[in-house]
Enzyme design. Structure first.
Site, PDB file in Angstrom:
ATOM      1  N   ASN A   9      37.723  39.915  43.588  1.00 50.07           N
ATOM      2  CA  ASN A   9      37.782  39.366  42.234  1.00 50.07           C
ATOM      3  C   ASN A   9      38.946  38.381  42.199  1.00 50.07           C
ATOM      4  OD1 ASN A   9      37.811  38.798  39.517  1.00 50.07           O
ATOM      5  ND2 ASN A   9      38.572  40.809  38.895  1.00 50.07           N
ATOM      6  N   LYS A  11      39.774  36.371  39.913  1.00 47.38           N
ATOM      7  CA  LYS A  11      40.350  36.178  38.581  1.00 47.38           C
ATOM      8  C   LYS A  11      40.520  34.676  38.308  1.00 47.38           C
ATOM      9  CE  LYS A  11      42.163  40.810  38.746  1.00 47.38           C
ATOM     10  NZ  LYS A  11      43.216  41.785  38.365  1.00 47.38           N
ATOM     11  N   HIS A  94      35.436  44.454  32.803  1.00 48.75           N
ATOM     12  CA  HIS A  94      36.729  44.588  33.475  1.00 48.75           C
ATOM     13  C   HIS A  94      37.806  44.904  32.437  1.00 48.75           C
ATOM     14  CE1 HIS A  94      40.345  43.567  35.771  1.00 48.75           C
ATOM     15  NE2 HIS A  94      39.603  43.719  36.854  1.00 48.75           N
ATOM     16  N   GLU A  96      40.689  43.871  31.979  1.00 43.70           N
ATOM     17  CA  GLU A  96      41.354  42.695  31.419  1.00 43.70           C
ATOM     18  C   GLU A  96      40.503  42.057  30.339  1.00 43.70           C
ATOM     19  OE1 GLU A  96      43.732  41.890  35.572  1.00 43.70           O
ATOM     20  OE2 GLU A  96      42.023  40.625  35.060  1.00 43.70           O
ATOM     21  N   GLU A 166      38.265  51.658  38.121  1.00 40.74           N
ATOM     22  CA  GLU A 166      39.546  50.954  38.193  1.00 40.74           C
ATOM     23  C   GLU A 166      40.527  51.549  37.183  1.00 40.74           C
ATOM     24  OE1 GLU A 166      39.259  46.635  39.870  1.00 40.74           O
ATOM     25  OE2 GLU A 166      38.741  46.665  37.757  1.00 40.74           O
ATOM     26  N   GLY A 172      46.849  45.484  39.729  1.00 42.78           N
ATOM     27  CA  GLY A 172      47.865  44.450  39.845  1.00 42.78           C
ATOM     28  C   GLY A 172      49.292  44.950  39.732  1.00 42.78           C
ATOM     29  N   SER A 212      44.922  47.824  43.170  1.00 43.69           N
ATOM     30  CA  SER A 212      45.913  47.601  44.227  1.00 43.69           C
ATOM     31  C   SER A 212      45.412  48.037  45.600  1.00 43.69           C
ATOM     32  CB  SER A 212      47.235  48.292  43.882  1.00 43.69           C
ATOM     33  OG  SER A 212      47.787  47.753  42.694  1.00 43.69           O
TER      34      SER A 212
END
Length: 248
Positions: A9, A11, A94, A96, A166, A172, A212
């Site tokens: 991904n 991003k 996701h 985010e 996730e 991250g 991560s």
């Protein structure tokens, strides 16, 4: 036997030139691999990446899409746009997107149904916050997300959905769930799918871990019985580290 899937991904990273160079660098190294290799890139890169990856075993994914096929939705991208250029996968829900852009369980479900209806495979993201984990409500959170996402999805289509567990606190941050902890949640997610459909469907659904993931921990993660792959952010941006993930 479920085929492992490693999805990068990217991003909001990379230019068209950088994306084409990335594909050029990895394509020879992944030829013949048993792992399904997916690159999820910004919309502006996808058409050029599709052309650059022709004749390779690289699959392409978008990072989002709208739940309507067309309409007055300025700035959005439709499943028809993705289908037109031959996109294979789309990331849906996701954390985010949920955190920064108001994605809800309802919109996730609508997007999932739309993608399935047009033959694009969803990568459905679920996961808990640090506060939810510390409160012991991880399983409650993912159960709710999975059940709401699959509303209206027929059994014959459910097996084609890739689920990405996730934990939000691990995305991250450099922190990662232990492989055994991740496998425990993923095993639980598989049991939810079994309750919704059948053991046959649940055994076909591929469930990734994301949070991560890097070359140092990918082998341990992939050795777990119920983990079928990884959805990878930062470690997917460099060809060398991405190849290490694919060749775990």
């Amino acid at each position: 036997m479920r085929n492992p899937i490693i999805a990068g991904n990217w991003k909001m990273h990379k230019t068209i030139a950088e994306a084409k160079a990335f594909i050029s660098e990895i394509q020879g190294e992944i030829k013949g691999t048993d792992v399904e290799v997916v690159l999820c890139a910004p919309f502006t890169l996808l058409r050029d990446m599709k052309l650059a990856s022709e004749g390779t075993n690289i699959k392409l994914g978008a990072q989002n899409m709208h739940f309507e096929e067309k309409g007055a939705y300025t700035g959005e991208v439709s499943v028809l746009h993705l289908k037109e250029i031959g996109i294979d996968y789309v990331i849906i829900g996701h954390s985010e997107r949920r955190q920064y852009f108001g994605e809800t369980d309802e919109s996730v479900n609508r997007k999932l149904l739309k993608a399935i209806g047009h033959g694009i495979r969803p990568i459905l993201c679920v996961g808990e916050t640090l506060e939810e984990r510390e409160a012991g409500s991880t399983k409650d959170k993912v159960k709710l997300q999975v059940e709401k996402a699959f509303v209206g999805v027929p059994g014959e289509s459910a097996a084609d959905v890739v689920v990405a567990y996730e934990p939000i606190w691990a995305i991250g941050t450099g922190r990662s769930a232990t492989s055994s902890d991740a496998n425990e949640v993923i095993e639980y997610i598989r049991s939810i799918v079994e309750d919704l459909y059948s053991s046959e469907v649940s055994e076909k659904v591929r469930i990734q871990y994301g949070g991560s993931v890097n070359p140092d921990n990918v082998e341990q993660i992939m050795n777990e019985a119920d983990i079928d792959g990884a959805l990878v952010g930062g470690a997917s941006l460099e060809p060398s580290s991405f190849l290490e993930l694919v060749n775990f």
